[in-house]
Design an enzyme around this catalytic site. Sequence first.
Site, PDB file in Angstrom:
ATOM      1  N   LYS A   1     -12.970  -0.101   6.948  1.00 35.15           N
ATOM      2  CA  LYS A   1     -13.629  -0.843   5.868  1.00 35.15           C
ATOM      3  C   LYS A   1     -14.722  -1.768   6.394  1.00 35.15           C
ATOM      4  O   LYS A   1     -15.848  -1.712   5.927  1.00 35.15           O
ATOM      5  CB  LYS A   1     -12.604  -1.661   5.079  1.00 35.15           C
ATOM      6  CG  LYS A   1     -11.252  -1.011   4.932  1.00 35.15           C
ATOM      7  CD  LYS A   1     -11.179   0.011   3.825  1.00 35.15           C
ATOM      8  CE  LYS A   1      -9.867   0.770   3.928  1.00 35.15           C
ATOM      9  NZ  LYS A   1      -9.521   1.581   2.801  1.00 35.15           N
TER      10      LYS A   1
ATOM     11  N   ASP B   1      -0.537  -5.762   9.252  1.00 33.27           N
ATOM     12  CA  ASP B   1      -1.505  -4.697   8.988  1.00 33.27           C
ATOM     13  C   ASP B   1      -2.813  -5.387   8.603  1.00 33.27           C
ATOM     14  O   ASP B   1      -2.872  -6.084   7.587  1.00 33.27           O
ATOM     15  CB  ASP B   1      -1.001  -3.808   7.840  1.00 33.27           C
ATOM     16  CG  ASP B   1      -1.955  -2.647   7.555  1.00 33.27           C
ATOM     17  OD1 ASP B   1      -3.014  -2.553   8.225  1.00 33.27           O
ATOM     18  OD2 ASP B   1      -1.646  -1.833   6.664  1.00 33.27           O
TER      19      ASP B   1
ATOM     20  N   TRP C   1       0.863  -1.186   0.000  1.00 34.51           N
ATOM     21  CA  TRP C   1       0.000   0.000   0.000  1.00 34.51           C
ATOM     22  C   TRP C   1       0.902   1.240   0.000  1.00 34.51           C
ATOM     23  O   TRP C   1       1.825   1.332   0.827  1.00 34.51           O
ATOM     24  CB  TRP C   1      -0.888  -0.044   1.247  1.00 34.51           C
ATOM     25  CG  TRP C   1      -1.792   1.141   1.412  1.00 34.51           C
ATOM     26  CD1 TRP C   1      -2.558   1.729   0.451  1.00 34.51           C
ATOM     27  CD2 TRP C   1      -2.035   1.850   2.629  1.00 34.51           C
ATOM     28  NE1 TRP C   1      -3.269   2.772   0.996  1.00 34.51           N
ATOM     29  CE2 TRP C   1      -2.963   2.872   2.333  1.00 34.51           C
ATOM     30  CE3 TRP C   1      -1.564   1.730   3.933  1.00 34.51           C
ATOM     31  CZ2 TRP C   1      -3.425   3.762   3.286  1.00 34.51           C
ATOM     32  CZ3 TRP C   1      -2.023   2.613   4.888  1.00 34.51           C
ATOM     33  CH2 TRP C   1      -2.954   3.621   4.567  1.00 34.51           C
TER      34      TRP C   1
HETATM   35  C1  LMR Z   1      -6.876   2.743  -0.212  1.00 32.67           C
HETATM   36  O1  LMR Z   1      -5.917   1.961  -0.211  1.00 32.67           O
HETATM   37  O2  LMR Z   1      -7.392   3.164  -1.240  1.00 32.67           O
HETATM   38  C2  LMR Z   1      -7.492   3.172   1.095  1.00 32.67           C
HETATM   39  O3  LMR Z   1      -6.873   2.503   2.138  1.00 32.67           O
HETATM   40  C3  LMR Z   1      -7.538   4.641   1.249  1.00 32.67           C
HETATM   41  C4  LMR Z   1      -6.196   5.264   1.465  1.00 32.67           C
HETATM   42  O4  LMR Z   1      -6.071   5.994   2.463  1.00 32.67           O
HETATM   43  O5  LMR Z   1      -5.270   5.078   0.678  1.00 32.67           O
END
Ligand code: LMR
Length: 396
Positions: free
Chosen positions: A246, A211, A130
């Site tokens: 979520k 996570d 991420w």
């Molecule tokens: C995402 O990955 O789109 C979400 O977790 C929102 C974010 O804050 O990036």
Amino acid sequence: MFDVLPQLPADPILGLSTAFKADTNPHKIDLGVGVYKDEQGHTPILTSVAKAQTILLGKEDSKTYITPQGVQGYIDGMLELMLGKGNPVLLADRIAAVQAPGGCGALRILAELIKRCDENTTVWVSDPTWANHIPLIGNAGLKLETYPYFDKSNASINFDAMADCLGKVKKGDIVLLHGCCHNPTGADLSKEQWQVVLELAQKTGFIPFVDTAYQGFGDGLEEDAYGMRLLVNNLPEVLIAASCSKNFGLYRERVGVAVMVTENTKTRQAIQTQIQSIARGIYSMPPSYGGALVDIILNDEALKAEWMAEVEGMRSRMQDLRALLVAKMNEYGATKDFEFVKKQKGMFSFLCITPEQVQAVRDQHSVYFVGSSRVNIAGISKTNVDALAKALVSVL
Ligand code: LMR
């Protein structure tokens, strides 16, 4: 003095919402930011959450500060949800935890905790991970490295390379793992692979940092906790950052929990004071509202059952949408095999197309998703799936 700072480019994920809003095409499709959407493209307040809000409104009689660790019923409920009722590590009093402002807040608190222990620690993150993991952990001053995770050429986890890399990390290094529904790829470890990760942690002495932001969106609430529980039940130390954005749909309330599994009660007591002092030094204490709602839901049998059914509803809808997208891609003559999308888990899929193709589908068809080819499955609907599939096929 501040004119030395340059203007920054838009955030790679959040910036998509701004670009989407500015697009005047009435047929535009938003598969960007990871929020659940219903068939109408709306992010609803869950019915269980709405009921909890009514209950809270009826009983909340003060807005005085809450305790530094947060709403205790919330923390206890979350620990039980994540680790399972009667978990021996919980009973052994080895777990320190604070309510945090979202999963992001939890990640940052734990990154600061790692830094307090040893500022030279390396944190290993999956390639890819991420996007916001990098600033959340890196801005705490920790060194980041990547371990191989996903092979775009065959749309699956490159577990041999991952295991090979994790087998060589140093004792005391931290390895960030996605509990389930890997963001951005949607490719999760199997039970056997989690077992190998556990054995590697036991062999090398690295500390897993899990996570967990999508529990319930993969295979189910219990199933999605498998890897996390395996590590917690068999290792002396594990870090966990959890989010309720979520699975409770509490995105804007910023509610998460930072958890540290310690070797014994004495360390647990020390770490509890450390994580509270880290929070005190950044934002003092978490907001109460989101935690108070989750506390009400998780500690009321009927409401919890209702919430679990709602999570199941979101999960199965996203799975159906995966199958629908693949069927439509085939129907419109896709020259690439997208069967892998059906096997991926949770909110995201990596379509494994090029950044140029992602840009082309945005420019030519107003379909918005992350440049890595990550799509938010929940943004697909029966109304937009034909246009989406045609648009994707046209840029392949
Ligand atoms: C995402 O990955 O789109 C979400 O977790 C929102 C974010 O804050 O990036």
